[in-house]
Design an enzyme around this catalytic site. Sequence first.
Site, PDB file in Angstrom:
ATOM      1  N   ALA A  48       0.802  -1.207  -0.142  1.00  0.00           N
ATOM      2  CA  ALA A  48      -0.028   0.108  -0.007  1.00  0.00           C
ATOM      3  C   ALA A  48       0.975   1.194   0.033  1.00  0.00           C
ATOM      4  O   ALA A  48       0.107   2.461   0.100  1.00  0.00           O
ATOM      5  CB  ALA A  48      -0.799   0.057   1.247  1.00  0.00           C
ATOM      6  N   LEU A 138       1.698  -6.196  -4.362  1.00  0.00           N
ATOM      7  CA  LEU A 138       3.100  -6.594  -3.943  1.00  0.00           C
ATOM      8  C   LEU A 138       3.920  -6.474  -5.287  1.00  0.00           C
ATOM      9  O   LEU A 138       3.480  -7.113  -6.216  1.00  0.00           O
ATOM     10  CB  LEU A 138       3.127  -7.785  -3.273  1.00  0.00           C
ATOM     11  N   TYR A 234       9.300  -9.721 -21.343  1.00  0.00           N
ATOM     12  CA  TYR A 234       8.302  -9.520 -20.190  1.00  0.00           C
ATOM     13  C   TYR A 234       7.275 -10.396 -20.457  1.00  0.00           C
ATOM     14  O   TYR A 234       7.216 -11.530 -19.550  1.00  0.00           O
ATOM     15  CB  TYR A 234       7.662  -7.912 -20.141  1.00  0.00           C
ATOM     16  N   LYS A 243       2.966 -13.810 -14.103  1.00  0.00           N
ATOM     17  CA  LYS A 243       1.749 -13.327 -14.303  1.00  0.00           C
ATOM     18  C   LYS A 243       0.598 -14.061 -14.846  1.00  0.00           C
ATOM     19  O   LYS A 243      -0.581 -14.185 -14.475  1.00  0.00           O
ATOM     20  CB  LYS A 243       1.884 -11.854 -15.207  1.00  0.00           C
TER      21      LYS A 243
HETATM   22  P1  NAD Z   1       5.907  -0.490  -6.280  1.00  0.00           P
HETATM   23  O1  NAD Z   1       7.162  -1.105  -6.339  1.00  0.00           O
HETATM   24  O2  NAD Z   1       5.666   0.914  -6.458  1.00  0.00           O
HETATM   25  O3  NAD Z   1       4.898  -1.137  -5.096  1.00  0.00           O
HETATM   26  C1  NAD Z   1       5.327  -2.181  -4.367  1.00  0.00           C
HETATM   27  C2  NAD Z   1       4.617  -2.285  -2.941  1.00  0.00           C
HETATM   28  O4  NAD Z   1       4.855  -3.546  -2.482  1.00  0.00           O
HETATM   29  C3  NAD Z   1       5.179  -1.358  -1.843  1.00  0.00           C
HETATM   30  O5  NAD Z   1       3.931  -1.047  -1.222  1.00  0.00           O
HETATM   31  C4  NAD Z   1       6.080  -2.193  -1.209  1.00  0.00           C
HETATM   32  O6  NAD Z   1       6.006  -1.707   0.214  1.00  0.00           O
HETATM   33  C5  NAD Z   1       5.250  -3.418  -1.362  1.00  0.00           C
HETATM   34  N1  NAD Z   1       6.190  -4.553  -0.843  1.00  0.00           N
HETATM   35  C6  NAD Z   1       7.160  -5.304  -1.472  1.00  0.00           C
HETATM   36  N2  NAD Z   1       7.589  -6.159  -0.873  1.00  0.00           N
HETATM   37  C7  NAD Z   1       6.790  -6.416   0.237  1.00  0.00           C
HETATM   38  C8  NAD Z   1       7.042  -7.419   1.310  1.00  0.00           C
HETATM   39  N3  NAD Z   1       7.595  -8.605   1.459  1.00  0.00           N
HETATM   40  N4  NAD Z   1       5.888  -7.452   2.363  1.00  0.00           N
HETATM   41  C9  NAD Z   1       4.877  -6.229   2.205  1.00  0.00           C
HETATM   42  N5  NAD Z   1       4.878  -5.358   1.496  1.00  0.00           N
HETATM   43  C10 NAD Z   1       5.865  -5.536   0.283  1.00  0.00           C
HETATM   44  O7  NAD Z   1       5.070  -1.385  -7.340  1.00  0.00           O
HETATM   45  P2  NAD Z   1       4.344  -1.175  -8.528  1.00  0.00           P
HETATM   46  O8  NAD Z   1       4.737  -0.828  -9.793  1.00  0.00           O
HETATM   47  O9  NAD Z   1       3.017  -0.235  -7.897  1.00  0.00           O
HETATM   48  O10 NAD Z   1       3.350  -2.853  -8.717  1.00  0.00           O
HETATM   49  C11 NAD Z   1       2.442  -3.167  -8.098  1.00  0.00           C
HETATM   50  C12 NAD Z   1       1.747  -4.327  -8.870  1.00  0.00           C
HETATM   51  O11 NAD Z   1       1.391  -3.713 -10.204  1.00  0.00           O
HETATM   52  C13 NAD Z   1       2.684  -5.316  -9.328  1.00  0.00           C
HETATM   53  O12 NAD Z   1       2.190  -6.541  -9.329  1.00  0.00           O
HETATM   54  C14 NAD Z   1       2.983  -4.896 -10.616  1.00  0.00           C
HETATM   55  O13 NAD Z   1       3.653  -5.828 -11.465  1.00  0.00           O
HETATM   56  C15 NAD Z   1       2.073  -4.275 -11.122  1.00  0.00           C
HETATM   57  N6  NAD Z   1       1.881  -3.264 -12.434  1.00  0.00           N
HETATM   58  C16 NAD Z   1       2.834  -2.633 -12.385  1.00  0.00           C
HETATM   59  C17 NAD Z   1       2.816  -1.624 -13.762  1.00  0.00           C
HETATM   60  C18 NAD Z   1       4.083  -0.718 -13.771  1.00  0.00           C
HETATM   61  O14 NAD Z   1       4.221  -0.083 -14.790  1.00  0.00           O
HETATM   62  N7  NAD Z   1       4.609  -0.237 -12.826  1.00  0.00           N
HETATM   63  C19 NAD Z   1       2.107  -2.114 -14.751  1.00  0.00           C
HETATM   64  C20 NAD Z   1       1.175  -3.003 -14.767  1.00  0.00           C
HETATM   65  C21 NAD Z   1       0.969  -3.778 -13.374  1.00  0.00           C
END
Ligand code: NAD
Length: 394
Positions: A48, A138, A234, A243
């Site tokens: 979060a 996550l 990817y 995924k």
């Molecule tokens: P991010 O790195 O900004 O956020 C990750 C979150 O996970 C953070 O809040 C972090 O504290 C938490 N976290 C990590 N390890 C943890 C653990 N062991 N325990 C508790 N919390 C933990 O990442 P994001 O880019 O927002 O990605 C979130 C999801 O969205 C992922 O599944 C990612 O694949 C997906 N996503 C990302 C994109 C992109 O372009 N960034 C696009 C589509 C989907």
Amino acid sequence: MIIEPRMRGFICLTAHPDGCKENVRQQIEYVKQQGAINVPKRVLVIGASTGFGLASRIAAAYGSGASTIGVYFEKEASEGKTATPGLYNTAAFQDFAHADGLYAKGINGDAYSNEVKQQTIDLIKADLGQVDLVIYSLASPVRTDPATGVLHRSVLKPIGEPYTNKTVDIHTGKITDITINPATEEEIENTIKVMGGEDWSLWIDALQEAGALAEGAKTVAYSYIGPDLTQPLYRQGTIGRAKDHLEATAGSINEKLKPLNGEAYVSVNKALVTQSSAAIPVVPLYISLLYKVMKEKGNHEGCIEQIYRLYKDRLYNSAAVPVDEKGRIRVDDWEMQDDVQAKVLELWNQVDTDNLAAIGDLQGYKSEFIGLFGFGSDAVDYTAEANELVRVNN
Ligand code: NAD
């Protein structure tokens, strides 16, 4: 202390509490301006503190006045050493929420562990009774399997054959070719262990067994597909296998939630600058071209715009959630429009170190990247003393 950015590779070792607070404030402002949405009132967000998870929390709290519990894994500050940005974001969000009369509590710990799951369940039971929505956001390079104690590491590699394409050093703007060798079977399995759906499923099992999921509860995890040019790395690569597993897990969770009339979805989101996507080779160059094209077209979105649209137009719009042929919610629809993809590909074929500044949005990428750590905001005086020792108030 005076806090300056200290870059190392694709991370920044410092974060600015006031800049992070300003980022959170702007996301809150965006949601307030858009108006109320129909998100239910008790929301758990796992992951979060940054990126899509933080936006999911803010959009629920400020779009519908939801009580939110956020689980995250971030470093606290110590004297002279800043916290990680997610810690400052969470501190800021919870302070804003409390000042606005909203319930907001956080748990800082390893979401993959049984202990943090139990702590979260205890908090839900004590304070909210149950939750109506569980966002699973996550992104982590490692996961310790609570059943075996084994630490699994994910890799970002193609499968079967090497992959070569252009990549950019976002600090210098230099474009080079990168070749990434294919993953071993063990690396594929490890990546699925970390970023696949196993832990999401364990969370839902634990919540359901404890009676912490409300009638009609929904859960959503985030995924990505992306353009043809990144497919070998990817979607057809190790992370894509994870995924695929996550998406298949939505099906099995759906079955388990039937007695509650609950639903599980994967939402495919747009490529955005986050700490996680910055770590993937090739992707930052794709994003800087994509941003250029989408900004010109006028349909560029960040995390908060994406999640607001996910809640408003997809998840809580009508009785039936609109999904694609594989049952996935698509808010990557604007990224994947034919004209957007054709234009990005045209730019991709031309782009080199000399023309990147002109034909791509490297500047936009860079400012969003340092923005993730609270730097580069006009609203913050970076020459002033800042209090690095900000704590999260529950
Ligand atoms: P991010 O790195 O900004 O956020 C990750 C979150 O996970 C953070 O809040 C972090 O504290 C938490 N976290 C990590 N390890 C943890 C653990 N062991 N325990 C508790 N919390 C933990 O990442 P994001 O880019 O927002 O990605 C979130 C999801 O969205 C992922 O599944 C990612 O694949 C997906 N996503 C990302 C994109 C992109 O372009 N960034 C696009 C589509 C989907």
